[in-house]
Design an enzyme around this catalytic site. Sequence first.
Site, PDB file in Angstrom:
ATOM      1  CG  ASP A   4      -1.986   1.028   1.176  1.00 14.31           C
ATOM      2  OD1 ASP A   4      -2.999   0.734   0.519  1.00 14.31           O
ATOM      3  OD2 ASP A   4      -1.831   2.092   1.771  1.00 14.31           O
ATOM      4  CG  ASN A  12      -4.679  11.065  -5.624  1.00 18.55           C
ATOM      5  OD1 ASN A  12      -3.909  11.247  -6.554  1.00 18.55           O
ATOM      6  ND2 ASN A  12      -5.493  10.044  -5.573  1.00 18.55           N
ATOM      7  CG  HIS A  17      -7.458  12.914  -8.449  1.00 19.58           C
ATOM      8  ND1 HIS A  17      -7.626  11.858  -7.591  1.00 19.58           N
ATOM      9  CD2 HIS A  17      -8.162  13.948  -7.919  1.00 19.58           C
ATOM     10  CE1 HIS A  17      -8.402  12.209  -6.594  1.00 19.58           C
ATOM     11  NE2 HIS A  17      -8.748  13.471  -6.766  1.00 19.58           N
ATOM     12  CD  GLU A  48      -4.572   3.980  -1.097  1.00 17.80           C
ATOM     13  OE1 GLU A  48      -4.817   4.076   0.114  1.00 17.80           O
ATOM     14  OE2 GLU A  48      -5.432   4.229  -1.972  1.00 17.80           O
TER      15      GLU A  48
END
Length: 134
Positions: A4, A12, A17, A48
């Site tokens: 992760d 973000n 983005h 993610e």
Amino acid sequence: MFIDIDHFKKYNDEYGHLQGDYCLIAVAQLLKQMFSRVYDFVAHFGGEKFVVILSETSQEEAIRLAEHFRKAVNCIEMPLISAAKAPKITVSIGGNTHGQTQQYLTVESFIRSADELLYLAKDQGRNQVRYHLP
């Protein structure tokens, strides 16, 4: 193992983005490069998160590979159009090994264990590997 990207939502929100997508692509490309044996399986698991399945790999080797990947991610340089200094990307990794002890009776329990270890890595400060040790 589950992987992760740490603080991805913040990344973000701060950089946009599109930059977040570049970050995901950079991590995915590194995964593809580092886990490229015929019997390795790498996939995007949503958001993610990524999953890596290493067949024909001992627990010691899996932990070594996870640490090697974690350190390699720290070296990814993410150029940003609007920022003077690019942020460092880090990942947290949780994993386990299915071996001779047959401790996981179902696929679900195996996945749940790796996911719990991932969140333990995140809860204990991120940018680390947590692996089930028998």
